[in-house]
Write a protein that holds these residues in place. Structure first.
Motif, mmCIF file in Angstrom:
data_model
loop_
_atom_site.group_PDB
_atom_site.id
_atom_site.type_symbol
_atom_site.label_atom_id
_atom_site.label_comp_id
_atom_site.label_asym_id
_atom_site.label_seq_id
_atom_site.Cartn_x
_atom_site.Cartn_y
_atom_site.Cartn_z
ATOM 1 N N GLY A 118 14.113 -2.812 19.378
ATOM 2 C CA GLY A 118 14.532 -1.378 18.912
ATOM 3 C C GLY A 118 13.271 -1.070 17.947
ATOM 4 N N LEU A 119 12.932 -1.491 17.228
ATOM 5 C CA LEU A 119 11.811 -1.025 16.052
ATOM 6 C C LEU A 119 10.639 -0.880 16.839
ATOM 7 N N GLU A 120 10.038 -1.792 17.740
ATOM 8 C CA GLU A 120 8.827 -1.678 18.648
ATOM 9 C C GLU A 120 8.954 -0.271 19.474
ATOM 10 N N CYS A 121 10.174 -0.422 20.218
ATOM 11 C CA CYS A 121 10.278 0.735 21.023
ATOM 12 C C CYS A 121 10.051 2.104 20.061
ATOM 13 N N GLU A 122 10.742 2.257 19.094
ATOM 14 C CA GLU A 122 10.406 3.605 18.500
ATOM 15 C C GLU A 122 9.095 3.622 17.669
ATOM 16 N N LEU A 123 8.510 2.716 17.094
ATOM 17 C CA LEU A 123 7.329 2.778 16.721
ATOM 18 C C LEU A 123 6.349 3.298 17.880
ATOM 19 N N ASP A 127 3.976 6.494 18.023
ATOM 20 C CA ASP A 127 2.760 6.011 17.912
ATOM 21 C C ASP A 127 2.299 5.906 16.465
ATOM 22 N N LEU A 128 3.118 5.094 15.821
ATOM 23 C CA LEU A 128 3.307 4.730 14.555
ATOM 24 C C LEU A 128 2.604 3.174 14.214
ATOM 25 N N GLN A 129 2.430 2.521 15.277
ATOM 26 C CA GLN A 129 2.255 0.943 15.007
ATOM 27 C C GLN A 129 1.117 0.944 14.131
ATOM 28 N N ASP A 130 0.259 1.479 14.151
ATOM 29 C CA ASP A 130 -1.259 1.167 13.243
ATOM 30 C C ASP A 130 -0.896 1.512 12.046
ATOM 31 N N LEU A 131 0.082 2.320 11.514
ATOM 32 C CA LEU A 131 0.348 2.608 10.143
ATOM 33 C C LEU A 131 0.801 1.571 9.224
ATOM 34 N N PHE A 132 1.388 0.535 9.806
ATOM 35 C CA PHE A 132 2.139 -0.496 8.829
ATOM 36 C C PHE A 132 1.479 -1.918 9.197
ATOM 37 N N VAL A 133 1.242 -2.400 8.046
ATOM 38 C CA VAL A 133 0.616 -3.827 8.166
ATOM 39 C C VAL A 133 1.621 -4.910 8.232
ATOM 40 N N LEU A 134 2.882 -4.847 8.308
ATOM 41 C CA LEU A 134 3.646 -5.600 8.308
ATOM 42 C C LEU A 134 5.341 -5.099 8.671
ATOM 43 N N SER A 135 6.031 -5.916 9.314
ATOM 44 C CA SER A 135 7.336 -5.392 9.592
ATOM 45 C C SER A 135 8.255 -6.692 9.812
ATOM 46 N N ARG A 136 9.480 -6.272 9.229
ATOM 47 C CA ARG A 136 10.687 -7.616 9.500
ATOM 48 C C ARG A 136 11.680 -6.851 9.696
ATOM 49 N N CYS A 137 12.595 -7.693 10.911
ATOM 50 C CA CYS A 137 13.640 -6.951 11.591
ATOM 51 C C CYS A 137 14.794 -7.802 11.326
ATOM 52 N N ALA A 138 15.955 -7.556 11.376
ATOM 53 C CA ALA A 138 17.395 -8.217 11.130
ATOM 54 C C ALA A 138 17.541 -9.475 11.963
ATOM 55 N N ASP A 139 16.909 -9.192 13.353
ATOM 56 C CA ASP A 139 17.094 -10.421 14.254
ATOM 57 C C ASP A 139 16.352 -11.370 14.172
ATOM 58 N N GLU A 140 15.376 -11.278 12.969
ATOM 59 C CA GLU A 140 14.412 -12.338 12.818
ATOM 60 C C GLU A 140 14.688 -13.124 11.413
ATOM 61 N N THR A 141 15.645 -12.553 10.694
ATOM 62 C CA THR A 141 15.737 -13.225 9.282
ATOM 63 C C THR A 141 17.157 -12.828 8.967
ATOM 64 N N LEU A 142 17.581 -13.080 7.672
ATOM 65 C CA LEU A 142 19.052 -12.809 7.229
ATOM 66 C C LEU A 142 19.013 -11.050 7.113
ATOM 67 N N SER A 143 20.446 -10.660 7.114
ATOM 68 C CA SER A 143 20.689 -9.034 6.921
ATOM 69 C C SER A 143 20.364 -8.937 5.545
#
Length: 224
Positions: A118-123, A127-143
Motif C-alpha cells: 500500500g505504501l509503495e503504491c501511494e509513494l 512520485d515521492l520515493q526519492d524523498l525518503f531514505v527509509l520506511s517501515r510498514c506494519a506488515d514487516e514488524t510489530l504494530s
C-alpha cells in the motif's frame, strides 16, 4: 557548531501526509459488508487509523475467528488496492514541505501502519520515493505503539533516538515514540483530536504540515 535540532524526521503516513481517512473507512465498511459482519461506525474505524490492519480488525471484531480475521484482511486489501483503488491526496503543502525539509539537510523516513504494498503504491502515485531514505510498514514488524519499527529505522540509519523526531496524527505515533525515548511532534488535522494528542505531551502540536519547517528552524539548536 550549530546544527539542525534533529537529523532524522520520521513521518507517519495516513493522517499526517496523506488525507486518506475517508478512503480507509469506506474500504473497511465495504469489506465487512461483503463478509456479512456488523458494520462498524466511521468514528470507530477512524480511531484505529495508524495501527496495523491485523490490530485494527482484532480491536473492531474481537469475537471473530482467526479464519474470519484472515478473510477480512484479504477483503480489505482487495477493496483498497484493487476494486476501490484511488489515489488519496496529500494534505495541502505536504510535498513542498517535504522538499523544503530535504533541501534544508534533514533526512526523511516513514513509519506507518500501512502494508508495504500500500505504501509503495501511494509513494509511486505521488512520485515521492526519492524523498525518503527509509520506511517501515506494519506488515514487516510489530504494530504501533510497539516501538520496534522505530528501533529498526534507527538501526538501519545508524543513529540514536535523541537524533530523530517522530511526527504523527495519533496517540499511537506518540506512544510509540515515548516507548523508545524519542521526541514526538503531533499534528492536529488527522485522526485524533488535539486534546487527545496533547495528553501525551508532544513537543508541539501543529495545525498544518506546512508549519513544520518554521517550527524546526525556531528550535534552539544543540551543539553537535
Amino acid at each position: 557548531m550549530q546544527t539542525r535540532p534533529y537529523d532524522l524526521l520520521i513521518f507517519d503516513w495516513d493522517g499526517t501526509l496523506s488525507d486518506s481517512a475517508i478512503h480507509i473507512v469506506d474500504c473497511m465498511q465495504r469489506a465487512t459488508r461483503a463478509l456479512g459482519l456488523a458494520e462498524c461506525s466511521a468514528a470507530n474505524i477512524r480511531n484505529m487509523i495508524g495501527l496495523s490492519l491485523q490490530e485494527v480488525i482484532q480491536r473492531l471484531y474481537p469475537g471473530i475467528t482467526s479464519g474470519q480475521q484472515r478473510e477480512l484482511i484479504q477483503e480489505y486489501r482487495e477493496e483498497y488496492l484493487l476494486r476501490n483503488w484511488r489515489v488519496t491526496p496529500l494534505f495541502a503543502g505536504a510535498r513542498q514541505t517535504l522538499e523544503q525539509l530535504r533541501d534544508a539537510g534533514y533526512h526523511l523516513a516513514i513509519a506507518t501502519g500501512k502494508s508495504r504494498r500500500g505504501l509503495e503504491c501511494e509513494l509511486a502515485e505521488h512520485d515521492l520515493q526519492d524523498l525518503f531514505v527509509l520506511s517501515r510498514c506494519a506488515d514487516e514488524t510489530l504494530s504501533k505503539p510497539d516501538p520496534l519499527m522505530l528501533q529498526e529505522i534507527l538501526t538501519d540509519y545508524n543513529t540514536s533516538a535523541d537524533c530523530a523526531l517522530m511526527i504523527g496524527d495519533t496517540e499511537y505515533d506518540l506512544q510509540m515514540a515515548a516507548n523508545i525515548g524519542m521526541a514526538a511532534l503531533a499534528v492536529s488535522y488527522g485522526a485524533h483530536d488535539r486534546e487527545r494528542l496533547l495528553a501525551l505531551q508532544p513537543i508541539a502540536c501543529l495545525d498544518a504540515i506546512t508549519e513544520l519547517p518554521a517550527y524546526l528552524n525556531d528550535l534552539k539548536h544543540c551543539p553537535q
